[in-house]
Design a protein around this motif. Structure first.
Motif, PDB file in Angstrom:
ATOM      1  N   TYR A 115      73.124  18.144  96.191  1.00 65.39           N
ATOM      2  CA  TYR A 115      72.384  17.019  95.643  1.00 65.39           C
ATOM      3  C   TYR A 115      70.909  17.136  96.022  1.00 65.39           C
ATOM      4  O   TYR A 115      70.572  17.384  97.184  1.00 65.39           O
ATOM      5  CB  TYR A 115      72.958  15.708  96.174  1.00 65.39           C
ATOM      6  CG  TYR A 115      74.237  15.320  95.490  1.00 65.39           C
ATOM      7  CD1 TYR A 115      75.415  16.042  95.703  1.00 65.39           C
ATOM      8  CD2 TYR A 115      74.287  14.242  94.603  1.00 65.39           C
ATOM      9  CE1 TYR A 115      76.589  15.705  95.047  1.00 65.39           C
ATOM     10  CE2 TYR A 115      75.467  13.894  93.960  1.00 65.39           C
ATOM     11  CZ  TYR A 115      76.608  14.632  94.176  1.00 65.39           C
ATOM     12  OH  TYR A 115      77.773  14.285  93.530  1.00 65.39           O
ATOM     13  N   GLY A 169      74.460  14.574 103.366  1.00 63.20           N
ATOM     14  CA  GLY A 169      75.612  15.219 102.757  1.00 63.20           C
ATOM     15  C   GLY A 169      76.678  15.535 103.794  1.00 63.20           C
ATOM     16  O   GLY A 169      76.468  15.404 104.991  1.00 63.20           O
ATOM     17  N   THR A 223      71.067  18.738  99.617  1.00 68.43           N
ATOM     18  CA  THR A 223      72.060  18.494 100.660  1.00 68.43           C
ATOM     19  C   THR A 223      73.448  18.638 100.036  1.00 68.43           C
ATOM     20  O   THR A 223      73.695  18.146  98.936  1.00 68.43           O
ATOM     21  CB  THR A 223      71.860  17.107 101.307  1.00 68.43           C
ATOM     22  OG1 THR A 223      72.784  16.935 102.382  1.00 68.43           O
ATOM     23  CG2 THR A 223      72.022  15.967 100.312  1.00 68.43           C
ATOM     24  N   TRP A 228      67.753  11.458  91.517  1.00 69.70           N
ATOM     25  CA  TRP A 228      68.740  12.308  92.182  1.00 69.70           C
ATOM     26  C   TRP A 228      69.397  13.191  91.122  1.00 69.70           C
ATOM     27  O   TRP A 228      69.773  12.705  90.050  1.00 69.70           O
ATOM     28  CB  TRP A 228      69.815  11.488  92.887  1.00 69.70           C
ATOM     29  CG  TRP A 228      69.398  10.850  94.171  1.00 69.70           C
ATOM     30  CD1 TRP A 228      68.982   9.573  94.363  1.00 69.70           C
ATOM     31  CD2 TRP A 228      69.362  11.463  95.458  1.00 69.70           C
ATOM     32  NE1 TRP A 228      68.691   9.349  95.672  1.00 69.70           N
ATOM     33  CE2 TRP A 228      68.915  10.499  96.382  1.00 69.70           C
ATOM     34  CE3 TRP A 228      69.659  12.742  95.943  1.00 69.70           C
ATOM     35  CZ2 TRP A 228      68.765  10.761  97.744  1.00 69.70           C
ATOM     36  CZ3 TRP A 228      69.515  13.009  97.289  1.00 69.70           C
ATOM     37  CH2 TRP A 228      69.065  12.027  98.181  1.00 69.70           C
ATOM     38  N   LEU A 231      73.409   9.259 100.772  1.00 69.79           N
ATOM     39  CA  LEU A 231      72.345  10.246 100.872  1.00 69.79           C
ATOM     40  C   LEU A 231      71.005   9.544 101.043  1.00 69.79           C
ATOM     41  O   LEU A 231      70.787   8.463 100.495  1.00 69.79           O
ATOM     42  CB  LEU A 231      72.301  11.124  99.625  1.00 69.79           C
ATOM     43  CG  LEU A 231      73.603  11.831  99.239  1.00 69.79           C
ATOM     44  CD1 LEU A 231      73.352  12.734  98.026  1.00 69.79           C
ATOM     45  CD2 LEU A 231      74.184  12.604 100.388  1.00 69.79           C
TER      46      LEU A 231
END
Length: 123
Positions: free
Chosen positions: A93, A8, A117, A35, A19
């Motif tokens: 995330y 991130g 992140t 995710w 990511l």
């Protein structure tokens, strides 16, 4: 399984980030991976998911065509490539793992979660 998300950061609108989510354990390839993201004051929402061998991927409408989920089972890692980022993509995330593909968009279906992140997209 233990999950560690990274990658991130702060990016301008239109930019890109990738990511990564590294998993511990020797059974990573058996997990369905997802995710999710959570913006301040909002519920955690589905972003993307991928089956055990990468043959099937799923996306939220809001990221379809801009984000790509992939995995490398040899490295025990799942990725989220994010292109054409928008300010509304700003969120923490999280990566998550589950045993099967059912209800892949539902947070309650996932058994394991990484720590998150932060992604911040400036306008």
């Amino acid at each position: 399984v233990q999950l560690q998300a990274s990658g991130g950061g702060l990016v301008q609108a239109g930019g890109s980030l990738r990511l990564s989510c590294a998993a511990s354990g020797r059974t990573f390839s058996t997990y369905f991976m997802g995710w999710f993201r959570q913006a301040p004051g909002k519920e955690r929402e589905f972003v993307a998911a991928i089956n055990w061998n990468g043959g099937n991927t799923y996306y939220a409408d809001s990221v379809k065509g801009r984000f790509t989920i992939s995995r490398d089972n040899a490295k025990n890692t799942v990725y989220l490539q994010m292109n054409s980022l928008k300010p509304e993509d700003t969120a923490v995330y999280y990566c998550a793992a589950k045993y099967n593909s059912g209800s892949y968009y539902n947070t309650d279906a996932y058994s394991y979660w990484g720590q998150g992140t932060q992604v911040t997209v400036s306008s």
